[in-house]
Design a protein around this motif. Structure first.
Motif, PDB file in Angstrom:
ATOM      1  N   PHE A 162       0.827  -1.208   0.000  1.00  0.00           N
ATOM      2  CA  PHE A 162       0.000   0.000   0.000  1.00  0.00           C
ATOM      3  C   PHE A 162       0.866   1.264   0.000  1.00  0.00           C
ATOM      4  CE2 PHE A 162      -2.997  -3.187   1.344  1.00  0.00           C
ATOM      5  CZ  PHE A 162      -4.189  -2.776   0.780  1.00  0.00           C
ATOM      6  N   ARG A 163       2.008   1.175  -0.661  1.00  0.00           N
ATOM      7  CA  ARG A 163       2.866   2.338  -0.823  1.00  0.00           C
ATOM      8  C   ARG A 163       2.413   3.118  -2.056  1.00  0.00           C
ATOM      9  NH1 ARG A 163       7.518  -0.042  -1.589  1.00  0.00           N
ATOM     10  NH2 ARG A 163       8.198  -0.060   0.575  1.00  0.00           N
ATOM     11  N   THR A 164       2.327   4.415  -1.914  1.00  0.00           N
ATOM     12  CA  THR A 164       1.935   5.282  -3.021  1.00  0.00           C
ATOM     13  C   THR A 164       3.086   6.233  -3.333  1.00  0.00           C
ATOM     14  OG1 THR A 164       0.987   7.009  -1.601  1.00  0.00           O
ATOM     15  CG2 THR A 164      -0.455   5.176  -2.223  1.00  0.00           C
ATOM     16  N   GLU A 165       2.875   7.097  -4.298  1.00  0.00           N
ATOM     17  CA  GLU A 165       3.915   8.065  -4.666  1.00  0.00           C
ATOM     18  C   GLU A 165       4.211   9.041  -3.542  1.00  0.00           C
ATOM     19  OE1 GLU A 165       2.730   9.986  -8.225  1.00  0.00           O
ATOM     20  OE2 GLU A 165       2.923   8.200  -9.491  1.00  0.00           O
ATOM     21  N   THR A 166       3.230   9.244  -2.664  1.00  0.00           N
ATOM     22  CA  THR A 166       3.406  10.210  -1.566  1.00  0.00           C
ATOM     23  C   THR A 166       3.728   9.537  -0.236  1.00  0.00           C
ATOM     24  OG1 THR A 166       1.009  10.216  -1.179  1.00  0.00           O
ATOM     25  CG2 THR A 166       1.897  11.881  -2.675  1.00  0.00           C
ATOM     26  N   GLY A 167       3.811   8.222  -0.198  1.00  0.00           N
ATOM     27  CA  GLY A 167       4.109   7.531   1.048  1.00  0.00           C
ATOM     28  C   GLY A 167       3.241   6.308   1.246  1.00  0.00           C
ATOM     29  N   VAL A 168       3.295   5.770   2.452  1.00  0.00           N
ATOM     30  CA  VAL A 168       2.520   4.578   2.794  1.00  0.00           C
ATOM     31  C   VAL A 168       1.184   4.988   3.396  1.00  0.00           C
ATOM     32  CG1 VAL A 168       2.468   2.477   4.188  1.00  0.00           C
ATOM     33  CG2 VAL A 168       4.628   3.257   3.205  1.00  0.00           C
ATOM     34  N   GLU A 169       0.128   4.278   3.007  1.00  0.00           N
ATOM     35  CA  GLU A 169      -1.215   4.587   3.508  1.00  0.00           C
ATOM     36  C   GLU A 169      -1.410   3.974   4.896  1.00  0.00           C
ATOM     37  OE1 GLU A 169      -4.254   4.883   0.011  1.00  0.00           O
ATOM     38  OE2 GLU A 169      -3.013   3.129  -0.355  1.00  0.00           O
ATOM     39  N   MET A 170      -0.799   4.605   5.886  1.00  0.00           N
ATOM     40  CA  MET A 170      -0.826   4.090   7.255  1.00  0.00           C
ATOM     41  C   MET A 170      -2.242   3.997   7.815  1.00  0.00           C
ATOM     42  SD  MET A 170       2.370   3.574   8.085  1.00  0.00           S
ATOM     43  CE  MET A 170       4.039   4.095   7.687  1.00  0.00           C
ATOM     44  N   THR A 171      -3.048   5.023   7.561  1.00  0.00           N
ATOM     45  CA  THR A 171      -4.409   5.043   8.100  1.00  0.00           C
ATOM     46  C   THR A 171      -5.245   3.919   7.524  1.00  0.00           C
ATOM     47  OG1 THR A 171      -4.311   7.445   8.412  1.00  0.00           O
ATOM     48  CG2 THR A 171      -6.490   6.430   8.365  1.00  0.00           C
ATOM     49  N   LYS A 172      -5.176   3.725   6.211  1.00  0.00           N
ATOM     50  CA  LYS A 172      -5.940   2.652   5.567  1.00  0.00           C
ATOM     51  C   LYS A 172      -5.525   1.290   6.115  1.00  0.00           C
ATOM     52  CE  LYS A 172      -6.863   2.667   1.129  1.00  0.00           C
ATOM     53  NZ  LYS A 172      -6.692   2.574  -0.355  1.00  0.00           N
ATOM     54  N   ILE A 173      -4.228   1.078   6.260  1.00  0.00           N
ATOM     55  CA  ILE A 173      -3.741  -0.203   6.777  1.00  0.00           C
ATOM     56  C   ILE A 173      -4.255  -0.437   8.190  1.00  0.00           C
ATOM     57  CG2 ILE A 173      -1.682  -1.465   7.518  1.00  0.00           C
ATOM     58  CD1 ILE A 173      -0.195  -0.110   5.175  1.00  0.00           C
ATOM     59  N   GLY A 174      -4.114   0.570   9.040  1.00  0.00           N
ATOM     60  CA  GLY A 174      -4.514   0.400  10.433  1.00  0.00           C
ATOM     61  C   GLY A 174      -6.001   0.181  10.614  1.00  0.00           C
ATOM     62  N   GLU A 175      -6.816   0.951   9.899  1.00  0.00           N
ATOM     63  CA  GLU A 175      -8.267   0.851  10.057  1.00  0.00           C
ATOM     64  C   GLU A 175      -8.819  -0.459   9.501  1.00  0.00           C
ATOM     65  OE1 GLU A 175      -9.820   4.296   8.153  1.00  0.00           O
ATOM     66  OE2 GLU A 175      -9.488   5.611   9.901  1.00  0.00           O
ATOM     67  N   ASN A 176      -8.138  -1.041   8.529  1.00  0.00           N
ATOM     68  CA  ASN A 176      -8.641  -2.257   7.874  1.00  0.00           C
ATOM     69  C   ASN A 176      -7.767  -3.475   8.140  1.00  0.00           C
ATOM     70  OD1 ASN A 176     -10.908  -1.108   5.990  1.00  0.00           O
ATOM     71  ND2 ASN A 176      -9.163   0.242   5.660  1.00  0.00           N
ATOM     72  N   LEU A 177      -6.966  -3.424   9.188  1.00  0.00           N
ATOM     73  CA  LEU A 177      -6.022  -4.503   9.451  1.00  0.00           C
ATOM     74  C   LEU A 177      -6.695  -5.873   9.567  1.00  0.00           C
ATOM     75  CD1 LEU A 177      -3.040  -4.988   9.765  1.00  0.00           C
ATOM     76  CD2 LEU A 177      -3.249  -4.543  12.205  1.00  0.00           C
ATOM     77  N   PRO A 178      -7.820  -6.031  10.294  1.00  0.00           N
ATOM     78  CA  PRO A 178      -8.453  -7.352  10.361  1.00  0.00           C
ATOM     79  C   PRO A 178      -8.984  -7.826   9.005  1.00  0.00           C
ATOM     80  CG  PRO A 178      -9.189  -5.947  12.175  1.00  0.00           C
ATOM     81  CD  PRO A 178      -8.455  -5.058  11.217  1.00  0.00           C
TER      82      PRO A 178
END
Length: 220
Positions: free
Chosen positions: A90-106
Motif C-alpha cells: 500500500f505504498r503510493t507516490e506520496t508515502g505509505v497509507e498508514m491510516t488505511k492499513i490500520g483501520e482495515n487490518l483485520p
C-alpha cells in the motif's frame, strides 16, 4: 381491500407500499436496521482492501503457530511481518497509507483481530526495518569474516532461502521449480563473490583455498 380477517385480499399497490415504508421510517426515526448498518460497513471497506488476498492461506487460529515459526527462524514477529508486507503493498507516490492499513487490518490480515492507529503501524514497520538491518549486518559479517567455508556458506544460504520462500508462499507468491533453482544459483554466486572479495579486505594478499586465485586489496 381487506377481508373479514383484516388481511389484504389482493397485492398492495405501490402507493400502499410507499405509505407503509413512510410509517416504518417514522416509527424507527433516528435508527437504522441492523442489516442496513452491516451492509453500510461493508460498503465503507475500500475496494483494494476487499480484493486483497495476500494472507488468505493463514487465519486467526494459526496466528500463534505463525508467530512461533517466525520467532524460531527470524528476528521478526508475525505482526511485524504482516505490517511490513502491507506497507510495501500500500505504498503510493506520496508515502505509505498508514491510516488505511490500520483501520482495515483485520480485513487485510486474517490473523490480526484489532485495528491499529497510524502510529502503531509506523512503529511496527520501523521495528521490522531495524531488525532486518541488524540481521543483515550480522549475516554479511559472518559471510565476510572467513568463519564459514564456501560449502558451509552454501548450506547456510539454502536454509535461509527456504525460510524466505516459505513466507512468500504464505503471502500467495507462487514460484516454479525453475524460478526457485535460478534464484538459489544467483544467491550462491553472489555470496561466493562476496566471500572472495572480502578476502582482499582482510589481507593485502591471500590465496583462495577453493580456487587458488590470489586476491589483493587492489583487485577490481
Amino acid at each position: 381491500m381487506t377481508d373479514a380477517s383484516g388481511q389484504l385480499d389482493e397485492e398492495p399497490t405501490d402507493e400502499v407500499r410507499q405509505a407503509v415504508r413512510r410509517v416504518d421510517e417514522a416509527t424507527d426515526a433516528g435508527t437504522e436496521p441492523q442489516e442496513a448498518t452491516q451492509e453500510g460497513s461493508k460498503q465503507e471497506v475500500p475496494p483494494d482492501v476487499r480484493e486483497y488476498a495476500r494472507f488468505s492461506k493463514i487465519d486467526g487460529a494459526t496466528y500463534d503457530r505463525a508467530n512461533e515459526f517466525l520467532r524460531e527462524r527470524t528476528y521478526v514477529t508475525a505482526r511485524e511481518w504482516a505490517i511490513a508486507r502491507l506497507c510495501a503493498d500500500f505504498r503510493t507516490e506520496t508515502g505509505v497509507e498508514m491510516t488505511k492499513i490500520g483501520e482495515n487490518l483485520p480485513e487485510l490480515v486474517p490473523f490480526m483481530t484489532d485495528t491499529y492507529s497510524p502510529q502503531a503501524v509506523n512503529q511496527a514497520r520501523a521495528a521490522f526495518e531495524e531488525k532486518v538491518q541488524k540481521a543483515g549486518a550480522t549475516f554479511l559479517y559472518g559471510a565476510m569474516c572467513d568463519f564459514f567455508t564456501a560449502e558451509e556458506l552454501d548450506d547456510l544460504m539454502y536454509e535461509v532461502t527456504e525460510v524466505a520462500k516459505f513466507l512468500l508462499e504464505v503471502e500467495g507468491v507462487e514460484l516454479t521449480v525453475e524460478e526457485e533453482l535460478a534464484a538459489e544459483d544467483r544467491i550462491s554466486e553472489t555470496m561466493r563473490e562476496v566471500r572472495e572479495r572480502s578476502a582482499g579486505l582482510r589481507h593485502d594478499e591471500v590465496t583462495c583455498p577453493e580456487c587458488g586465485h590470489t586476491h589483493t586489496v587492489d583487485d577490481a
